[in-house]
Motif scaffolding. Structure first.
Motif, PDB file in Angstrom:
ATOM      1  N   SER A 214      -6.737 -34.506  -5.367  1.00 23.90           N
ATOM      2  CA  SER A 214      -5.664 -34.133  -4.149  1.00 23.90           C
ATOM      3  C   SER A 214      -6.076 -34.380  -2.951  1.00 23.90           C
ATOM      4  CB  SER A 214      -5.387 -32.741  -4.485  1.00 23.90           C
ATOM      5  OG  SER A 214      -5.177 -32.415  -5.878  1.00 23.90           O
ATOM      6  N   ASP A 215      -6.973 -35.242  -2.549  1.00 21.43           N
ATOM      7  CA  ASP A 215      -7.410 -35.453  -1.493  1.00 21.43           C
ATOM      8  C   ASP A 215      -6.535 -36.541  -0.626  1.00 21.43           C
ATOM      9  OD1 ASP A 215      -8.844 -36.277   1.008  1.00 21.43           O
ATOM     10  OD2 ASP A 215     -10.865 -36.469   0.057  1.00 21.43           O
ATOM     11  N   PRO A 216      -5.978 -36.100   0.285  1.00 20.56           N
ATOM     12  CA  PRO A 216      -4.983 -37.123   0.887  1.00 20.56           C
ATOM     13  C   PRO A 216      -5.467 -38.009   1.975  1.00 20.56           C
ATOM     14  CG  PRO A 216      -4.599 -34.866   2.140  1.00 20.56           C
ATOM     15  CD  PRO A 216      -5.882 -34.898   0.879  1.00 20.56           C
ATOM     16  N   VAL A 217      -6.825 -37.687   2.451  1.00 24.12           N
ATOM     17  CA  VAL A 217      -7.463 -38.549   3.220  1.00 24.12           C
ATOM     18  C   VAL A 217      -8.399 -39.780   2.684  1.00 24.12           C
ATOM     19  CG1 VAL A 217      -9.093 -38.425   5.156  1.00 24.12           C
ATOM     20  CG2 VAL A 217      -7.673 -36.573   4.881  1.00 24.12           C
ATOM     21  N   VAL A 218      -8.932 -39.470   1.522  1.00 23.20           N
ATOM     22  CA  VAL A 218      -9.607 -40.297   1.035  1.00 23.20           C
ATOM     23  C   VAL A 218      -9.264 -40.435  -0.543  1.00 23.20           C
ATOM     24  CG1 VAL A 218     -12.113 -41.029   0.045  1.00 23.20           C
ATOM     25  CG2 VAL A 218     -11.783 -40.004   2.141  1.00 23.20           C
ATOM     26  N   PRO A 219      -8.694 -41.640  -0.845  1.00 24.96           N
ATOM     27  CA  PRO A 219      -8.149 -41.800  -2.192  1.00 24.96           C
ATOM     28  C   PRO A 219      -9.302 -41.660  -3.138  1.00 24.96           C
ATOM     29  CG  PRO A 219      -7.052 -43.585  -0.684  1.00 24.96           C
ATOM     30  CD  PRO A 219      -8.138 -42.859   0.117  1.00 24.96           C
ATOM     31  N   SER A 220      -9.116 -41.395  -4.487  1.00 26.66           N
ATOM     32  CA  SER A 220      -9.832 -41.145  -5.393  1.00 26.66           C
ATOM     33  C   SER A 220     -10.664 -42.692  -5.588  1.00 26.66           C
ATOM     34  CB  SER A 220      -9.271 -40.842  -6.830  1.00 26.66           C
ATOM     35  OG  SER A 220      -8.632 -39.747  -6.892  1.00 26.66           O
ATOM     36  N   ALA A 221     -10.054 -43.719  -5.375  1.00 24.74           N
ATOM     37  CA  ALA A 221     -10.420 -45.217  -5.849  1.00 24.74           C
ATOM     38  C   ALA A 221     -11.527 -45.417  -4.931  1.00 24.74           C
ATOM     39  CB  ALA A 221      -9.498 -46.368  -6.036  1.00 24.74           C
ATOM     40  N   SER A 222     -11.425 -44.666  -3.792  1.00 22.93           N
ATOM     41  CA  SER A 222     -12.361 -45.061  -2.669  1.00 22.93           C
ATOM     42  C   SER A 222     -13.626 -43.992  -2.549  1.00 22.93           C
ATOM     43  CB  SER A 222     -11.914 -44.785  -1.169  1.00 22.93           C
ATOM     44  OG  SER A 222     -12.533 -45.269  -0.182  1.00 22.93           O
ATOM     45  N   ALA A 223     -13.213 -42.810  -2.901  1.00 25.28           N
ATOM     46  CA  ALA A 223     -14.400 -41.799  -3.001  1.00 25.28           C
ATOM     47  C   ALA A 223     -15.236 -41.910  -4.276  1.00 25.28           C
ATOM     48  CB  ALA A 223     -13.605 -40.460  -3.270  1.00 25.28           C
ATOM     49  N   THR A 224     -14.731 -42.677  -5.304  1.00 21.95           N
ATOM     50  CA  THR A 224     -15.405 -43.062  -6.528  1.00 21.95           C
ATOM     51  C   THR A 224     -16.502 -44.428  -6.478  1.00 21.95           C
ATOM     52  OG1 THR A 224     -13.769 -44.069  -7.696  1.00 21.95           O
ATOM     53  CG2 THR A 224     -14.250 -41.362  -7.681  1.00 21.95           C
ATOM     54  N   ALA A 225     -15.963 -45.152  -5.182  1.00 21.76           N
ATOM     55  CA  ALA A 225     -16.561 -46.420  -5.125  1.00 21.76           C
ATOM     56  C   ALA A 225     -16.448 -47.347  -6.314  1.00 21.76           C
ATOM     57  CB  ALA A 225     -18.175 -46.279  -4.786  1.00 21.76           C
ATOM     58  N   GLY A 226     -15.351 -47.324  -7.031  1.00 28.21           N
ATOM     59  CA  GLY A 226     -15.234 -47.944  -8.265  1.00 28.21           C
ATOM     60  C   GLY A 226     -16.346 -47.724  -9.309  1.00 28.21           C
ATOM     61  N   ARG A 227     -16.998 -46.726  -9.150  1.00 29.58           N
ATOM     62  CA  ARG A 227     -17.931 -46.440  -9.977  1.00 29.58           C
ATOM     63  C   ARG A 227     -17.591 -45.035 -10.967  1.00 29.58           C
ATOM     64  NH1 ARG A 227     -18.544 -50.872 -10.029  1.00 29.58           N
ATOM     65  NH2 ARG A 227     -20.422 -52.275  -9.257  1.00 29.58           N
ATOM     66  N   PRO A 228     -16.744 -44.857 -11.680  1.00 26.43           N
ATOM     67  CA  PRO A 228     -16.363 -43.501 -12.192  1.00 26.43           C
ATOM     68  C   PRO A 228     -17.312 -42.813 -12.975  1.00 26.43           C
ATOM     69  CG  PRO A 228     -15.168 -45.345 -13.147  1.00 26.43           C
ATOM     70  CD  PRO A 228     -15.950 -45.728 -12.285  1.00 26.43           C
ATOM     71  N   ALA A 229     -18.261 -43.640 -13.648  1.00 24.73           N
ATOM     72  CA  ALA A 229     -19.314 -43.114 -14.354  1.00 24.73           C
ATOM     73  C   ALA A 229     -20.312 -42.130 -13.366  1.00 24.73           C
ATOM     74  CB  ALA A 229     -20.258 -44.340 -15.236  1.00 24.73           C
ATOM     75  N   ARG A 230     -20.340 -42.422 -12.438  1.00 26.72           N
ATOM     76  CA  ARG A 230     -21.096 -41.690 -11.368  1.00 26.72           C
ATOM     77  C   ARG A 230     -20.623 -40.608 -10.582  1.00 26.72           C
ATOM     78  NH1 ARG A 230     -26.044 -43.543 -10.555  1.00 26.72           N
ATOM     79  NH2 ARG A 230     -26.771 -45.510 -11.668  1.00 26.72           N
ATOM     80  N   ALA A 231     -19.307 -40.528 -10.865  1.00 31.55           N
ATOM     81  CA  ALA A 231     -18.263 -39.822 -10.271  1.00 31.55           C
ATOM     82  C   ALA A 231     -18.109 -38.390 -10.948  1.00 31.55           C
ATOM     83  CB  ALA A 231     -17.169 -40.355  -9.682  1.00 31.55           C
ATOM     84  N   VAL A 232     -17.777 -37.155 -10.166  1.00 33.70           N
ATOM     85  CA  VAL A 232     -17.174 -35.943 -10.723  1.00 33.70           C
ATOM     86  C   VAL A 232     -16.089 -35.546  -9.728  1.00 33.70           C
ATOM     87  CG1 VAL A 232     -17.757 -33.706 -11.187  1.00 33.70           C
ATOM     88  CG2 VAL A 232     -19.626 -35.316 -11.427  1.00 33.70           C
ATOM     89  N   ARG A 233     -15.115 -35.335 -10.539  1.00 37.35           N
ATOM     90  CA  ARG A 233     -13.691 -34.916 -10.044  1.00 37.35           C
ATOM     91  C   ARG A 233     -13.743 -33.505  -9.812  1.00 37.35           C
ATOM     92  NH1 ARG A 233      -8.410 -33.202 -11.849  1.00 37.35           N
ATOM     93  NH2 ARG A 233      -9.272 -33.052 -13.853  1.00 37.35           N
ATOM     94  N   ILE A 234     -13.552 -32.961  -8.728  1.00 40.75           N
ATOM     95  CA  ILE A 234     -13.302 -31.511  -8.340  1.00 40.75           C
ATOM     96  C   ILE A 234     -11.857 -31.250  -7.970  1.00 40.75           C
ATOM     97  CG2 ILE A 234     -14.108 -29.506  -7.013  1.00 40.75           C
ATOM     98  CD1 ILE A 234     -16.479 -30.828  -8.547  1.00 40.75           C
ATOM     99  N   PRO A 235     -11.139 -30.850  -8.938  1.00 42.81           N
ATOM    100  CA  PRO A 235      -9.676 -30.678  -8.940  1.00 42.81           C
ATOM    101  C   PRO A 235      -9.228 -29.713  -7.909  1.00 42.81           C
ATOM    102  CG  PRO A 235     -10.302 -29.412 -11.092  1.00 42.81           C
ATOM    103  CD  PRO A 235     -11.513 -30.249 -10.375  1.00 42.81           C
ATOM    104  N   GLY A 236      -7.872 -29.928  -7.524  1.00 36.46           N
ATOM    105  CA  GLY A 236      -7.316 -28.776  -6.794  1.00 36.46           C
ATOM    106  C   GLY A 236      -7.804 -28.463  -5.282  1.00 36.46           C
ATOM    107  N   HIS A 237      -8.537 -29.408  -4.672  1.00 38.64           N
ATOM    108  CA  HIS A 237      -8.875 -29.389  -3.472  1.00 38.64           C
ATOM    109  C   HIS A 237      -8.413 -30.585  -2.427  1.00 38.64           C
ATOM    110  CE1 HIS A 237     -11.321 -25.732  -3.977  1.00 38.64           C
ATOM    111  NE2 HIS A 237     -11.699 -26.146  -5.109  1.00 38.64           N
ATOM    112  N   GLY A 238      -8.329 -30.501  -1.297  1.00 35.80           N
ATOM    113  CA  GLY A 238      -7.980 -31.290   0.014  1.00 35.80           C
ATOM    114  C   GLY A 238      -9.210 -31.856   0.307  1.00 35.80           C
TER     115      GLY A 238
END
Length: 275
Positions: A214-238
């Protein structure tokens, strides 16, 4: 996620960020009012008689790097959780986000990290960066040799592949956060698969990337650096409210504690093998 549910989550995130923006506005004069990066030590409060169960403290220092137009005050919720978990050597890097570029921030972080490791004789450090601060962490680890000694590197809502909002934002670092910038293209890809925190040789950095869809500033694809195995989603927050989330603090603290536990187990194994 159904469309209506997704829209409600984004609307909720926007409301949260509006409240966070009001608090951030008070920090802006301080964020742009100093010239040179400096490290601010943030010790834990005095122990309270009401605290439950002792937590075994760790000597490993933790360095935190704030984001664009922020100050070290943004770390208060996470610092509170880290202190309760036994991380007592905590410091925040303060810098001017308009006049300081990412390589300069990373250089100051590298100096501070090495000084902290020397001071504590721990030989290791934990690095945590929010938004722009995460790019400084990554630059220090990947370009300035800070992979040696870094036990964990955590980025929160960091534009690893850039942010479209940076195209209109002022400042040196903002230009470097634009998609396709020269600086971003020089950063090597992060390892593709997660490794056991605290294990491996001195160059084995355990990365953790936190993001919100839900982050409008940094898209998920950018925040995860294309490495979803190392990423954790924190839903419902900007973008702003993500840092104040209790789940963010819990996730980061648990990652650091696992790294400490893993390092201690590996040290014991090496001692037994040597014996």
């Amino acid at each position: 996620m159904p469309v209506s549910q997704g829209l409600r989550a984004r609307a909720h995130a926007v409301v949260q960020d509006l409240g966070a923006m009001a608090r951030l506005a008070a920090q802006v004069p301080r964020a742009v009012g100093h010239c040179h990066p400096e490290t601010i030590a943030v010790p834990p409060p005095a122990p309270s008689s009401r605290q439950s169960g002792p937590v075994r403290p760790t000597d490993t220092p933790v360095l935190l790097v704030h984001g664009y137009l922020n100050t070290e005050q943004c770390w208060t919720p996470l610092l509170r959780r880290l202190h309760r978990a036994g991380f007592h050597d905590t410091s925040c890097l303060r810098y001017n986000t308009l006049t300081t570029g990412i390589p300069q921030i990373a250089a100051a972080l590298t100096d501070a990290a090495r000084a902290a490791m020397d001071r504590t004789a721990s030989g290791n450090v934990h690095l945590i960066g929010y938004s722009l601060g995460g790019l400084a962490v990554r630059y220090a680890v990947q370009h300035l040799g800070l992979d040696t000694g870094t036990r964990t590197a955590v980025t929160i809502a960091t534009p690893h592949h850039g942010s479209p909002w940076a195209r209109t934002a002022p400042g040196i670092a903002a230009a470097q956060m634009r998609p396709g910038s020269t600086l971003l293209t020089t950063l090597p890809d992060l390892p593709d698969l997660p490794d056991p925190p605290g294990l491996g040789d001195d160059h084995s950095v355990s990365w953790l990337l936190l993001y919100s869809d839900s982050d409008p500033v940094v898209p998920s694809a950018s925040a995860t650096a294309g490495r979803p195995a190392r990423a954790v989603r924190i839903p419902g927050h900007g973008h702003l409210s993500l840092l104040a989330s209790a789940r963010t603090a819990q996730t980061v603290t648990a990652h650091l504690r696992r790294a400490e536990t893993g390092a201690a187990a590996e040290s014991r194994r090496c001692l037994l093998t040597a014996a």
